[in-house]
Structure formats: structure tokens, C-alpha cells
Design an enzyme around this catalytic site. Structure first.
Site, PDB file in Angstrom:
ATOM      1  N   LYS A   1       0.813  -1.213   0.000  1.00 35.60           N
ATOM      2  CA  LYS A   1       0.000   0.000   0.000  1.00 35.60           C
ATOM      3  C   LYS A   1       0.850   1.268   0.000  1.00 35.60           C
ATOM      4  O   LYS A   1       0.640   2.160  -0.817  1.00 35.60           O
ATOM      5  CB  LYS A   1      -0.881  -0.079   1.248  1.00 35.60           C
TER       6      LYS A   1
ATOM      7  N   ARG B   1      -9.699   3.718   8.394  1.00 40.69           N
ATOM      8  CA  ARG B   1      -9.278   2.428   8.916  1.00 40.69           C
ATOM      9  C   ARG B   1     -10.448   1.695   9.568  1.00 40.69           C
ATOM     10  O   ARG B   1     -10.295   0.551   9.960  1.00 40.69           O
ATOM     11  CB  ARG B   1      -8.228   2.740   9.959  1.00 40.69           C
TER      12      ARG B   1
ATOM     13  N   ARG C   1      10.583  -5.905   6.258  1.00 38.21           N
ATOM     14  CA  ARG C   1      10.454  -4.497   5.876  1.00 38.21           C
ATOM     15  C   ARG C   1      11.343  -3.590   6.738  1.00 38.21           C
ATOM     16  O   ARG C   1      11.403  -3.738   7.944  1.00 38.21           O
ATOM     17  CB  ARG C   1       8.994  -4.067   6.046  1.00 38.21           C
TER      18      ARG C   1
ATOM     19  N   ARG D   1      10.552  -0.758  11.809  1.00 40.93           N
ATOM     20  CA  ARG D   1       9.535  -0.073  12.604  1.00 40.93           C
ATOM     21  C   ARG D   1       9.272  -0.859  13.889  1.00 40.93           C
ATOM     22  O   ARG D   1       9.255  -2.082  13.871  1.00 40.93           O
ATOM     23  CB  ARG D   1       8.229   0.027  11.801  1.00 40.93           C
TER      24      ARG D   1
ATOM     25  N   ARG E   1      -2.186  -6.682  14.187  1.00 39.98           N
ATOM     26  CA  ARG E   1      -2.682  -5.714  13.200  1.00 39.98           C
ATOM     27  C   ARG E   1      -3.478  -6.388  12.091  1.00 39.98           C
ATOM     28  O   ARG E   1      -4.454  -5.837  11.602  1.00 39.98           O
ATOM     29  CB  ARG E   1      -1.516  -4.915  12.607  1.00 39.98           C
TER      30      ARG E   1
END
Ligand code: AMP
Length: 230
Positions: free
Chosen positions: A28, A103, A140, A173, A184
């Protein structure tokens, strides 16, 4: 055929207002940056805005950090305040691309109330299976200065820790740990999917397969948008 370069005219005709959905790791953020560039609109990432607040170390930032690290969502009221302010800024007058907002179904309805019923051109949903996104997220890395994302399997910057674009520090992160990721994903399913479905019911949703070459996915996204706005 290179739609990303060939067809830039459509972007100048009128403001384009886009939403990008996709669970964490669907690509995204990467696609959002490219699309915003292509359509000449600001890329508004509520996650980036919250991370900026965390960095500033304000009282609000501290609260947001605790919520984000736990993989939970900041409240709809707070998010509505943040997004209303941001969309009132001059650069957002000629369109925008929202990444990470709405969201929840409540946020979706808040946004439509804020913008009017024809205030959104299209919502794009990037769909990627759960096993794929878990692999992607644990690999990531992100530049702490310019927010460019890198992947350990693909980009040198992810292993050297130095951003190829700006020389900033490339880090993982705090909310990309496996535990927070699973949380999540579960929250995405229970809280965000209803918002995605809601845009589907409004006839505003296009679903795109998010597995594959990022360049090819970018073309599919651009074609869907051009079909809508031309
Ligand atoms: P993202 O960068 O979009 O993955 O966002 C990172 C984190 O910021 C999320 O896991 C949430 O804790 C928080 N966040 C970002 N956008 C929103 C939103 N629209 N509503 C609630 N929380 C959000």
C-alpha cells in the site's frame, strides 16, 4: 506499454481523490507514493503523520506510540481531527491520496460526511494473502528520515541501514514485530474490512491483486483510476 508515463494528461483535468486500502505489507505505502506522484496530489499517510508526532515527543505522540506499538488503532475521534486539519491545508485543495485512512467503517462515514458524497473518486484495495504479508513485513525496513521503505530480500539499503535516497538511517519499525503484525492483521480483518466493504457497497471500490511485480501492479492501479476519472 507504459501507462505510468504515457497518460499523464488525465491528472490535470480535475482534482483526484483516492483512497488506498490493503492490509499491512500489501504494498500500500509503496504504491501510494507512486500514485500520488503520477496524479500530482499529496500523499497523505496517517501512519507517517502519527510517526512524526511520536518523533516530536509530544504528549499526544507518546500516547500514539503506545497504541501503535501494540498494533492497535488510534481512536476515530482523534483520527477525524487529524485528517480534517490535514485536508484543510492548501495543497489538499486540488485532490489527495489517502494511505491508511479510513481504517474503520466509522472513519469511512466521517470522511464522506467531511467531503460530501461525491468527494471521493475511487477506493483501491490491494489484496495479498496473509502468509505473503507476514514474510514481507518482517523483512520491511524504513528510512527514519524520508520514510522510503526497503525489503531485506531485495534492497541493499535494508541490510546496510543507509537510505539510498537520502542517506538517512534505515530501521525496522517498532510495530513490525511478528506479534504486533499478527495483531494488526486481526484488527484489519475486524475493523478495516467493513470499511472496505462499505466502499464496495457505494460502488467506489476496485480490487487489485497485490502479489507480483510492483511495476505491473502500479500499471493496473493507474488503469483502474484512469478508467474512473476520464
Ligand atoms: P500504517 O503506517 O498505516 O501501518 O499505520 C501505523 C499505525 O498507526 C497503525 O497500526 C495504527 O496504530 C495507527 N494508525 C494509522 N492510521 C490510522 C487510522 N486511520 N486510524 C487509527 N489508527 C491509525
Amino acid at each position: 506499454k507504459d501507462v505510468m508515463q504515457a497518460n499523464t494528461r488525465a491528472t490535470q483535468d480535475r482534482p483526484v481523490r483516492l483512497l488506498v486500502f490493503g492490509r499491512q505489507g500489501a504494498g500500500k505505502g509503496t504504491q501510494a507514493v507512486r500514485l500520488a506522484e503520477r496524479y500530482g496530489v499529496p500523499h497523505i499517510s496517517t501512519g507517517d503523520m502519527l510517526r512524526a508526532a511520536v518523533k516530536e515527543g509530544t504528549e499526544f505522540g507518546l500516547q500514539a506510540k503506545a497504541i501503535m506499538d501494540a498494533g492497535q488503532l488510534v481512536s476515530d475521534e482523534v483520527m477525524l481531527g487529524i485528517i480534517s486539519e490535514r485536508l484543510a491545508e492548501p495543497d489538499a485543495a486540488t485532490g489527495w491520496l489517502l494511505d491508511g485512512f479510513p481504517r474503520t467503517e466509522q472513519q469511512a462515514k466521517d470522511l464522506v460526511e467531511l467531503m460530501g458524497s461525491d468527494g471521493i473518486d475511487l477506493a483501491l484495495d490491494l489484496v495479498v494473502p496473509e502468509e505473503v504479508v507476514i514474510d514481507r513485513i518482517t523483512g520491511r525496513r524504513v528510512c527514519s528520515s524520508c520514510q522510503t521503505t526497503y525489503s531485506t530480500g531485495r534492497d541493499e539499503s535494508a541490510t546496510t541501514g543507509v537510505c539510498a535516497k537520502c542517506g538517512g538511517e534505515v530501521v525496522q519499525r517498532d510495530d513490525d514485530t511478528e506479534e504486533a503484525v499478527r495483531k494488526r492483521l486481526a484488527i484489519y480483518a475486524t475493523q478495516t474490512l467493513p470499511a472496505v466493504r462499505w466502499f464496495g457497497e457505494q460502488g467506489l471500490l476496485v480490487t487489485i491483486d497485490g502479489v507480483g511485480d510492483p511495476d505491473e501492479i502500479a500499471v493496473l492501479l493507474a488503469e483502474a483510476i484512469d478508467a474512473r476519472i476520464s
